[in-house]
Design a protein around this motif. Structure first.
Motif, PDB file in Angstrom:
ATOM      1  N   GLN A   1       0.847  -1.192   0.000  1.00 50.86           N
ATOM      2  CA  GLN A   1       0.000   0.000   0.000  1.00 50.86           C
ATOM      3  C   GLN A   1       0.886   1.248   0.000  1.00 50.86           C
ATOM      4  OE1 GLN A   1      -3.651   0.049   0.304  1.00 50.86           O
ATOM      5  NE2 GLN A   1      -3.312   2.166  -0.297  1.00 50.86           N
ATOM      6  N   SER A   2       0.848   1.999  -1.063  1.00 56.83           N
ATOM      7  CA  SER A   2       1.663   3.201  -1.148  1.00 56.83           C
ATOM      8  C   SER A   2       1.042   4.322  -0.346  1.00 56.83           C
ATOM      9  CB  SER A   2       1.787   3.629  -2.608  1.00 56.83           C
ATOM     10  OG  SER A   2       2.410   2.627  -3.382  1.00 56.83           O
ATOM     11  N   ALA A   3       1.896   5.205   0.176  1.00 52.18           N
ATOM     12  CA  ALA A   3       1.417   6.343   0.936  1.00 52.18           C
ATOM     13  C   ALA A   3       0.562   7.251   0.050  1.00 52.18           C
ATOM     14  CB  ALA A   3       2.591   7.136   1.508  1.00 52.18           C
ATOM     15  N   LEU A   4      -0.420   7.877   0.673  1.00 51.08           N
ATOM     16  CA  LEU A   4      -1.209   8.885  -0.025  1.00 51.08           C
ATOM     17  C   LEU A   4      -0.294  10.071  -0.342  1.00 51.08           C
ATOM     18  CD1 LEU A   4      -4.298   8.727   2.365  1.00 51.08           C
ATOM     19  CD2 LEU A   4      -3.962   7.500   0.208  1.00 51.08           C
ATOM     20  N   THR A   5      -0.598  10.768  -1.415  1.00 48.66           N
ATOM     21  CA  THR A   5       0.274  11.843  -1.884  1.00 48.66           C
ATOM     22  C   THR A   5      -0.153  13.206  -1.341  1.00 48.66           C
ATOM     23  OG1 THR A   5       0.751  10.626  -3.921  1.00 48.66           O
ATOM     24  CG2 THR A   5       1.222  12.989  -3.910  1.00 48.66           C
ATOM     25  N   GLN A   6       0.754  13.826  -0.623  1.00 55.25           N
ATOM     26  CA  GLN A   6       0.544  15.185  -0.123  1.00 55.25           C
ATOM     27  C   GLN A   6       1.685  16.078  -0.604  1.00 55.25           C
ATOM     28  OE1 GLN A   6      -0.439  13.538   4.319  1.00 55.25           O
ATOM     29  NE2 GLN A   6      -0.367  15.765   4.108  1.00 55.25           N
ATOM     30  N   PRO A   7       1.436  17.378  -0.718  1.00 50.63           N
ATOM     31  CA  PRO A   7       2.553  18.275  -1.022  1.00 50.63           C
ATOM     32  C   PRO A   7       3.511  18.301   0.163  1.00 50.63           C
ATOM     33  CG  PRO A   7       0.589  19.527  -0.460  1.00 50.63           C
ATOM     34  CD  PRO A   7       0.172  18.099  -0.569  1.00 50.63           C
ATOM     35  N   ALA A   8       4.800  18.415  -0.131  1.00 47.29           N
ATOM     36  CA  ALA A   8       5.793  18.388   0.946  1.00 47.29           C
ATOM     37  C   ALA A   8       5.664  19.591   1.871  1.00 47.29           C
ATOM     38  CB  ALA A   8       7.194  18.323   0.359  1.00 47.29           C
ATOM     39  N   SER A   9       5.293  20.719   1.299  1.00 49.58           N
ATOM     40  CA  SER A   9       5.191  21.925   2.110  1.00 49.58           C
ATOM     41  C   SER A   9       4.134  22.869   1.558  1.00 49.58           C
ATOM     42  CB  SER A   9       6.544  22.631   2.179  1.00 49.58           C
ATOM     43  OG  SER A   9       6.936  23.053   0.885  1.00 49.58           O
ATOM     44  N   VAL A  10       3.532  23.610   2.459  1.00 46.28           N
ATOM     45  CA  VAL A  10       2.576  24.660   2.132  1.00 46.28           C
ATOM     46  C   VAL A  10       2.845  25.807   3.098  1.00 46.28           C
ATOM     47  CG1 VAL A  10       0.143  25.328   2.107  1.00 46.28           C
ATOM     48  CG2 VAL A  10       0.803  23.061   1.290  1.00 46.28           C
ATOM     49  N   SER A  11       2.787  27.014   2.596  1.00 45.25           N
ATOM     50  CA  SER A  11       3.024  28.154   3.466  1.00 45.25           C
ATOM     51  C   SER A  11       1.988  29.241   3.240  1.00 45.25           C
ATOM     52  CB  SER A  11       4.427  28.718   3.246  1.00 45.25           C
ATOM     53  OG  SER A  11       4.568  29.186   1.915  1.00 45.25           O
ATOM     54  N   GLY A  12       1.844  30.086   4.228  1.00 36.13           N
ATOM     55  CA  GLY A  12       0.905  31.194   4.124  1.00 36.13           C
ATOM     56  C   GLY A  12       1.183  32.223   5.200  1.00 36.13           C
ATOM     57  N   SER A  13       0.676  33.403   4.996  1.00 33.44           N
ATOM     58  CA  SER A  13       0.840  34.479   5.971  1.00 33.44           C
ATOM     59  C   SER A  13      -0.265  34.402   7.014  1.00 33.44           C
ATOM     60  CB  SER A  13       0.808  35.832   5.271  1.00 33.44           C
ATOM     61  OG  SER A  13       1.845  35.943   4.328  1.00 33.44           O
ATOM     62  N   PRO A  14      -0.027  34.969   8.165  1.00 30.41           N
ATOM     63  CA  PRO A  14      -1.081  34.973   9.189  1.00 30.41           C
ATOM     64  C   PRO A  14      -2.374  35.574   8.654  1.00 30.41           C
ATOM     65  CG  PRO A  14       0.995  35.667  10.150  1.00 30.41           C
ATOM     66  CD  PRO A  14       1.229  35.559   8.660  1.00 30.41           C
ATOM     67  N   GLY A  15      -3.477  34.920   8.959  1.00 31.11           N
ATOM     68  CA  GLY A  15      -4.777  35.383   8.514  1.00 31.11           C
ATOM     69  C   GLY A  15      -5.233  34.799   7.191  1.00 31.11           C
ATOM     70  N   GLN A  16      -4.287  34.302   6.420  1.00 28.31           N
ATOM     71  CA  GLN A  16      -4.644  33.706   5.135  1.00 28.31           C
ATOM     72  C   GLN A  16      -5.228  32.310   5.311  1.00 28.31           C
ATOM     73  OE1 GLN A  16      -1.008  33.830   2.749  1.00 28.31           O
ATOM     74  NE2 GLN A  16      -1.745  35.678   1.686  1.00 28.31           N
ATOM     75  N   SER A  17      -5.733  31.768   4.216  1.00 31.35           N
ATOM     76  CA  SER A  17      -6.217  30.387   4.200  1.00 31.35           C
ATOM     77  C   SER A  17      -5.282  29.545   3.346  1.00 31.35           C
ATOM     78  CB  SER A  17      -7.634  30.310   3.635  1.00 31.35           C
ATOM     79  OG  SER A  17      -8.550  30.941   4.485  1.00 31.35           O
ATOM     80  N   ILE A  18      -5.050  28.326   3.771  1.00 33.02           N
ATOM     81  CA  ILE A  18      -4.256  27.397   2.978  1.00 33.02           C
ATOM     82  C   ILE A  18      -5.014  26.074   2.879  1.00 33.02           C
ATOM     83  CG2 ILE A  18      -2.026  28.416   3.624  1.00 33.02           C
ATOM     84  CD1 ILE A  18      -1.666  25.980   5.506  1.00 33.02           C
ATOM     85  N   THR A  19      -4.707  25.340   1.818  1.00 32.96           N
ATOM     86  CA  THR A  19      -5.337  24.040   1.609  1.00 32.96           C
ATOM     87  C   THR A  19      -4.272  22.995   1.322  1.00 32.96           C
ATOM     88  OG1 THR A  19      -7.409  24.990   0.801  1.00 32.96           O
ATOM     89  CG2 THR A  19      -6.944  22.702   0.207  1.00 32.96           C
TER      90      THR A  19
END
Lengths: 110, 118
Positions: A1-19
């Motif tokens: 069973q291979s691992a599910l794929t996620q982005p290695a990193s995500v960034s954002g400024s305070p108050g912003q939204s990230i997905t």
């Protein structure tokens, strides 16, 4: 069973939204509504943030929300705060009655 | 409050065996399944094994199938994982974790470190 794929990193400024996305197959994410998300600080045990795709456990901020479309699940953090800086992992139940985690995403608050 | 306390970690040579224990408290232990999840140094989470509330159903990751055996003693509120034929790639922090109601993990122990080295 291979691992599910996620982005290695995500960034954002305070108050912003990230997905954060989490991509699997029809044998896991696409086949069940049993996707969960975990937050982990360095050197600490993971913490459940979302279960059953979009439900928040008691005590988890409403700024965290989850969704799913076909074979991809997503975790959205709105109103990003410094304390949200951590690693995030998705997980899914699978057709083999086993479980699989995602590869993990490091969230950085700029 | 829910507590899961792992023990039994340590340094072991490749090919040898080790048994980890997980002592649970703060919830009706006999009503819930338990997972083992591991995390190699600097790496992500890897699900290892699950045992149902009554011990009748056990599932394993392909990477440990045939080498690891999960078991439980509901009279002692304890879950075990017997690890044999250990490989260097089995080195990790091993977490014991309580199954939630929706195929999730709602509580985690603090983990026990297993080092596999000659």
């Amino acid at each position: 069973q291979s691992a599910l794929t996620q982005p290695a990193s995500v960034s954002g400024s305070p108050g912003q939204s990230i997905t954060i996305s989490c991509t699997g197959t029809s044998s896991d994410i696409g086949g069940y509504n049993f996707v969960s998300w975990y937050q982990q600080y360095p050197g600490k045990a993971p913490k459940l943030m979302i279960f059953e795709v979009s439900n928040r456990p008691s005590g988890v901020s409403r700024r965290f929300s989850g969704s799913k479309s076909d074979n991809t699940a997503s975790l959205t953090i709105s109103g990003l705060q410094a304390e949200d800086e951590a690693d995030y992992y998705c997980s899914s139940y699978t057709i083999s009655s086993t479980y699989v985690f995602g590869s993990g995403t490091k969230v950085t608050v700029l | 409050q829910v507590q899961l306390v792992e023990s039994g970690g340590g340094v072991v040579q490749p090919g040898k065996s080790l048994r980890l224990s997980c002592a649970a408290s703060g919830f009706p232990f006999g009503n819930y399944g338990v997972h083992w999840v591991r995390q190699a140094p600097g790496k992500g989470l890897e699900w290892v094994a699950f045992i149902s509330f009554d011990g009748n159903n056990k599932y394993y990751a392909d990477s440990v199938k045939g080498r690891f055996t999960i078991s439980r003693d509901n009279s002692k509120n304890t879950v075990y994982v017997q690890m044999s034929s250990l490989k260097t790639e089995d080195a990790a922090v091993y977490y014991c974790a309580k199954d939630g109601s929706y195929h999730d993990i709602d509580y985690w122990g603090q983990g026990t470190l297993v080092t596999v080295s000659s």
